[in-house]
Design a protein around this motif. Sequence first.
Motif, PDB file in Angstrom:
ATOM      1  N   LEU A  20       0.827  -1.207   0.000  1.00  0.00           N
ATOM      2  CA  LEU A  20       0.000   0.000   0.000  1.00  0.00           C
ATOM      3  C   LEU A  20       0.863   1.259   0.000  1.00  0.00           C
ATOM      4  O   LEU A  20       0.482   2.283  -0.589  1.00  0.00           O
ATOM      5  CB  LEU A  20      -0.937  -0.002   1.207  1.00  0.00           C
ATOM      6  N   VAL A  21       2.004   1.189   0.660  1.00  0.00           N
ATOM      7  CA  VAL A  21       2.939   2.319   0.617  1.00  0.00           C
ATOM      8  C   VAL A  21       3.453   2.520  -0.806  1.00  0.00           C
ATOM      9  O   VAL A  21       3.547   3.658  -1.297  1.00  0.00           O
ATOM     10  CB  VAL A  21       4.104   2.086   1.594  1.00  0.00           C
ATOM     11  N   VAL A  22       3.791   1.405  -1.485  1.00  0.00           N
ATOM     12  CA  VAL A  22       4.220   1.500  -2.889  1.00  0.00           C
ATOM     13  C   VAL A  22       3.111   2.126  -3.729  1.00  0.00           C
ATOM     14  O   VAL A  22       3.374   2.977  -4.603  1.00  0.00           O
ATOM     15  CB  VAL A  22       4.596   0.104  -3.428  1.00  0.00           C
ATOM     16  N   THR A 135       2.543   8.324   4.239  1.00  0.00           N
ATOM     17  CA  THR A 135       3.603   8.255   3.229  1.00  0.00           C
ATOM     18  C   THR A 135       3.275   9.144   2.033  1.00  0.00           C
ATOM     19  O   THR A 135       4.135   9.880   1.519  1.00  0.00           O
ATOM     20  CB  THR A 135       3.789   6.803   2.761  1.00  0.00           C
ATOM     21  N   GLY A 136       2.021   9.082   1.586  1.00  0.00           N
ATOM     22  CA  GLY A 136       1.607   9.920   0.462  1.00  0.00           C
ATOM     23  C   GLY A 136       1.712  11.396   0.779  1.00  0.00           C
ATOM     24  O   GLY A 136       2.175  12.198  -0.068  1.00  0.00           O
ATOM     25  N   VAL A 137       1.305  11.790   1.998  1.00  0.00           N
ATOM     26  CA  VAL A 137       1.382  13.203   2.381  1.00  0.00           C
ATOM     27  C   VAL A 137       2.829  13.658   2.457  1.00  0.00           C
ATOM     28  O   VAL A 137       3.196  14.745   1.960  1.00  0.00           O
ATOM     29  CB  VAL A 137       0.656  13.422   3.734  1.00  0.00           C
ATOM     30  N   VAL A 138       3.688  12.848   3.077  1.00  0.00           N
ATOM     31  CA  VAL A 138       5.113  13.225   3.216  1.00  0.00           C
ATOM     32  C   VAL A 138       5.773  13.306   1.839  1.00  0.00           C
ATOM     33  O   VAL A 138       6.544  14.245   1.564  1.00  0.00           O
ATOM     34  CB  VAL A 138       5.838  12.216   4.119  1.00  0.00           C
ATOM     35  N   ALA A 139       5.493  12.319   0.970  1.00  0.00           N
ATOM     36  CA  ALA A 139       6.081  12.338  -0.370  1.00  0.00           C
ATOM     37  C   ALA A 139       5.630  13.579  -1.140  1.00  0.00           C
ATOM     38  O   ALA A 139       6.436  14.217  -1.854  1.00  0.00           O
ATOM     39  CB  ALA A 139       5.702  11.070  -1.131  1.00  0.00           C
ATOM     40  N   SER A 140       4.367  13.936  -0.997  1.00  0.00           N
ATOM     41  CA  SER A 140       3.868  15.146  -1.672  1.00  0.00           C
ATOM     42  C   SER A 140       4.548  16.391  -1.118  1.00  0.00           C
ATOM     43  O   SER A 140       4.951  17.302  -1.880  1.00  0.00           O
ATOM     44  CB  SER A 140       2.351  15.256  -1.489  1.00  0.00           C
ATOM     45  N   ALA A 141       4.714  16.441   0.204  1.00  0.00           N
ATOM     46  CA  ALA A 141       5.351  17.603   0.818  1.00  0.00           C
ATOM     47  C   ALA A 141       6.808  17.736   0.392  1.00  0.00           C
ATOM     48  O   ALA A 141       7.293  18.848   0.114  1.00  0.00           O
ATOM     49  CB  ALA A 141       5.247  17.498   2.337  1.00  0.00           C
ATOM     50  N   VAL A 142       7.523  16.619   0.325  1.00  0.00           N
ATOM     51  CA  VAL A 142       8.936  16.652  -0.094  1.00  0.00           C
ATOM     52  C   VAL A 142       9.037  17.144  -1.535  1.00  0.00           C
ATOM     53  O   VAL A 142       9.913  17.964  -1.884  1.00  0.00           O
ATOM     54  CB  VAL A 142       9.569  15.263   0.067  1.00  0.00           C
ATOM     55  N   THR A 143       8.143  16.650  -2.401  1.00  0.00           N
ATOM     56  CA  THR A 143       8.154  17.106  -3.798  1.00  0.00           C
ATOM     57  C   THR A 143       7.892  18.607  -3.890  1.00  0.00           C
ATOM     58  O   THR A 143       8.557  19.332  -4.651  1.00  0.00           O
ATOM     59  CB  THR A 143       7.079  16.337  -4.595  1.00  0.00           C
TER      60      THR A 143
END
Length: 561
Positions: A20-22, A135-143
Amino acid sequence: MLRRTLGRHRGKLAAGTALLVVHQLAETAVPIAIGVIVGRAITTGATDALLWSVAGLGALFLVLTAAWRTGARLIVAAMQSEAHLLRVEVAGRILHPRGVRTDLRSGELLTVATSDAEREAWILDVLPRIIAALTGVVASAVTLLLIDVPLGLAVLLGTPVILGLMQLVAPLITRRATAQQEATARASGMATDLVAGLRPLRGLGAEREAARRYREVSGRALDATLRAARTTGAFLGVSVTVSALLAVGVAGFAGALALDGRITVGELITVVGLSQFVIEPLGMLARVPGFVANARASADRLALVLDAEPLVPAGSHPLPATADLELVDVSYRSLRGLSLRAEPGELLGVLAHGPQDAEALAQLLSGHVPPEDYRGTVTVGGAGLAELDLAAARRALLVEPHHTDLFAGTVGSNVAAGRPDAEPEAVRRVLEASAAADVVGAHPHGLDLAVTDRGASLSGGQRQRVALARALLAQAPVLVLHDPTTAVDAVTEHAIAEGISRLRHGADEPRAHTTVLITSSPALLSVADRVLVLEDGRVAGQGTHGELAAADENYRKVVLR
């Protein structure tokens, strides 16, 4: 309980969470990829780059879909497995021979074993979704940080604020969910009891009163459900609105940056796509407290059953050598200092002028009454009933209650429920003794005659006779029968009385069996070696049926009706 649930499915849980993280990372990568395609392929007009980009986007969607499908299957498999394990565990606890000390009624226990078991397993779905959403929120924030620092900080700082506000309301949701589940369980319990007792209610003409009480309980359950739904709905509406406003703010800010030339068109598309995507994981995080509240409330109710103390002690004494039964100065419910003894091999009749005395005696001898709930001593073969090994106690003393149930299956499977290895000759003998041979002989399927749940496909008299045959086949050294012939006619009742006497106390019976008949039936009392008369919770007289009928006017009024 929630920690135990997570622990015993950690393999599937870890694999499912990783997938699900992937999936969330691939979802995050979609608007990034589209922005890159626009910036490096479409605006430049590079055909080769566009083809490779589209192929790469297709591969990304393939990974996204495969990760979700596989991960979701693992999580659902873990949830279904846990719900099944909990149902079996609760059922085993409820049906344990030592009983369970709980105030929950049968309908409420059914709700715990079904809906609460399913809801508690939700934690296996909630935890992976939390991790994947974060994970989705953090990945979006990093981008967004890589595109523009203020944009990334807006998401990184705004998300914890939203989550913190949500947690402030979580205890209220938990309380409302717990109250709703308890009220629903009470309504289900009353409905189960009413359905089981429908015939007696009709006989008493109490249908209106029963319906009124159920409407009250059902109304309270509805009120509790609506309160929980209003709380959850208001919470979800506010949290989703705040999350959407954060996403809209990020997209608007990005538009202003693009107009100023601080970010490219491709980066603008990426920011707008991420701001739309981030609503999904933020919305998931907004729903988490409600799911956790339901799982927590169900776990609490499951723990009430699984952690409940057993009703009766385990005991350690072996099976007694003799088949005698003795009560000395016993006080329980309506019984007041009751003392009686059934000798080995004796067929003892017990007439209780008060039905509450008969019910209390049968319940006490059943072995389901904790020792601390009564005074005096109850011994079987010289050993205290509470001190006997549980399996030994069940083999030594069998109490067949007045209200008995049959299992779904056949007449044969019900008769042999306690002794599936019984010889056909033994089955034939108990069928004759209980007058149940007529039930078998009257149908072409014989012992294979189908029986529905609780014996609903049979008449009341047929159910009684089949249940009596089952009790007789067990060949317990001490057998207690409470009103076993109330639903049969006088001729059949006489045949059953003779059959019990012949089967358990006949001249050709090699074993010394003791039988106690708690009844007011003249046919049954007439075959007893001795009859005890109970009045006001104690023995008021004794003798043979003939002696008591001749000398005791009250006895004649009750028995010779």
